[in-house]
Design an enzyme around this catalytic site. Sequence first.
Site, PDB file in Angstrom:
ATOM      1  N   PRO A  18      67.592  15.039  68.400  1.00  0.00           N
ATOM      2  CA  PRO A  18      68.386  13.895  67.941  1.00  0.00           C
ATOM      3  C   PRO A  18      69.633  13.736  68.802  1.00  0.00           C
ATOM      4  O   PRO A  18      70.379  14.697  69.003  1.00  0.00           O
ATOM      5  CB  PRO A  18      68.757  14.287  66.505  1.00  0.00           C
ATOM      6  CG  PRO A  18      68.763  15.784  66.516  1.00  0.00           C
ATOM      7  CD  PRO A  18      67.707  16.208  67.505  1.00  0.00           C
ATOM      8  N   GLN A  72      67.114  13.610  60.148  1.00  0.00           N
ATOM      9  CA  GLN A  72      68.180  14.618  60.184  1.00  0.00           C
ATOM     10  C   GLN A  72      69.372  14.181  59.340  1.00  0.00           C
ATOM     11  O   GLN A  72      69.904  13.084  59.527  1.00  0.00           O
ATOM     12  CB  GLN A  72      68.648  14.898  61.611  1.00  0.00           C
ATOM     13  CG  GLN A  72      69.610  16.088  61.650  1.00  0.00           C
ATOM     14  CD  GLN A  72      70.161  16.381  63.021  1.00  0.00           C
ATOM     15  OE1 GLN A  72      71.031  15.672  63.486  1.00  0.00           O
ATOM     16  NE2 GLN A  72      69.674  17.446  63.655  1.00  0.00           N
ATOM     17  N   CYS A 102      75.935  19.707  65.513  1.00  0.00           N
ATOM     18  CA  CYS A 102      76.741  18.683  66.182  1.00  0.00           C
ATOM     19  C   CYS A 102      78.151  19.208  66.447  1.00  0.00           C
ATOM     20  O   CYS A 102      78.828  19.672  65.531  1.00  0.00           O
ATOM     21  CB  CYS A 102      76.811  17.420  65.333  1.00  0.00           C
ATOM     22  SG  CYS A 102      77.799  16.111  66.104  1.00  0.00           S
ATOM     23  N   LYS A 145      68.812  22.780  62.395  1.00  0.00           N
ATOM     24  CA  LYS A 145      69.204  22.787  63.805  1.00  0.00           C
ATOM     25  C   LYS A 145      70.657  23.235  63.890  1.00  0.00           C
ATOM     26  O   LYS A 145      71.525  22.677  63.218  1.00  0.00           O
ATOM     27  CB  LYS A 145      69.047  21.405  64.447  1.00  0.00           C
ATOM     28  CG  LYS A 145      69.279  21.422  65.960  1.00  0.00           C
ATOM     29  CD  LYS A 145      68.933  20.072  66.591  1.00  0.00           C
ATOM     30  CE  LYS A 145      68.918  20.170  68.126  1.00  0.00           C
ATOM     31  NZ  LYS A 145      70.229  20.435  68.710  1.00  0.00           N
ATOM     32  N   ASN A 206      66.511  25.049  72.576  1.00  0.00           N
ATOM     33  CA  ASN A 206      67.087  23.755  72.940  1.00  0.00           C
ATOM     34  C   ASN A 206      68.283  23.988  73.855  1.00  0.00           C
ATOM     35  O   ASN A 206      68.973  24.997  73.751  1.00  0.00           O
ATOM     36  CB  ASN A 206      67.497  23.014  71.657  1.00  0.00           C
ATOM     37  CG  ASN A 206      68.249  21.718  71.914  1.00  0.00           C
ATOM     38  OD1 ASN A 206      69.321  21.500  71.360  1.00  0.00           O
ATOM     39  ND2 ASN A 206      67.710  20.844  72.731  1.00  0.00           N
ATOM     40  N   GLY A 207      68.513  23.033  74.766  1.00  0.00           N
ATOM     41  CA  GLY A 207      69.662  23.098  75.655  1.00  0.00           C
ATOM     42  C   GLY A 207      69.270  23.225  77.113  1.00  0.00           C
ATOM     43  O   GLY A 207      68.628  24.211  77.490  1.00  0.00           O
ATOM     44  N   GLY A 230      66.559  17.018  74.820  1.00  0.00           N
ATOM     45  CA  GLY A 230      67.444  15.926  74.477  1.00  0.00           C
ATOM     46  C   GLY A 230      67.825  15.116  75.700  1.00  0.00           C
ATOM     47  O   GLY A 230      67.132  14.179  76.095  1.00  0.00           O
TER      48      GLY A 230
END
Length: 331
Positions: A18, A72, A102, A145, A206-207, A230
Amino acid sequence: MIDTIPGLGLTPPVFLAPLAGITDLPFRNLVSRFGSGLVVSEMVASQEMVQAKPGVRERAELGFGVENTAVQLAGCDAEWLAEAARMVEANGAKIIDINMGCPAKKVTSASGNGASGSALMKTPDHALRLIEAVVDAVDVPVTLKTRLGWDDDLLNAPEIAARAEAAGVQMITIHGRTRCQFYKGRADWAAIARVKEAVAVPVIANGDITGPEEARAALAQSGGDGVMIGRGAQGRPWVLAQVAAELWGAAPPEVPQGAELVDLVSDHYDEMLRFYGGDLGLRVARKHLGWYMDGVGTPANLRRPILTARAPDEVLARLPEALGAPQQVAA
């Protein structure tokens, strides 16, 4: 063989992250057409959504009823999160994802929308109450997440992951940075391995995953069960399918070039205009157009008129030259 995430049936385990203002419905649909095991809606503030009672466009934006879409939710109040979860489940959400990753100040600051997002990593007991409230409120799978921690002195993702698993969370995605890193430096995929060791549910890395090479390295270092992409998908909605083909044996996508790329970008542009309306769509589309042009190295003299155009017809007329498609020559 294409792997499936146990219990969730998500195949292949290559997911779209997201991204606020980017992974809207038109972009998620485009990524899904190329191939993705899961796409995740933009983060939704739970209290605001419940109070506003989303209309037709907002319901579509969340992807209610779409099999490979997670909605989400973000928030810092258990009652609002639970009510939002019940609302999106009633509207057909297949998976609910809780945002604890976030890093934006307006999300993590108590003076903004409350201390939510990655700020919840500083209050794990409170975070657990939020997770329990959502899990108890719905029958659909709940996922989480988050990041490695708040900063280098608070790397508590393994602890939070274990407690989330005990509360009923069925999958955990870890961005390999702390909140205080934001998006600076490099994602630490090896640190995600400590989360993988702490839980039995699937862990998604992720990343900084921008293609098959990075995905393979992220999996090797993290021991993860899949990857989430992402920013690497910006201007490349086919990249998730490329990763799935290279790592999990899925059918390789046909990467559009020339006239085919112009057709794809033009269709994406039209979808954004239809979804947002002319004026807003024109503005929202500019960042996507810029990323597509980045991909083909469009020179500045061709980029600028497209990114400053005030009429959709002008944009569409300039795309072939900007994206390198052969020009039609009049007889």
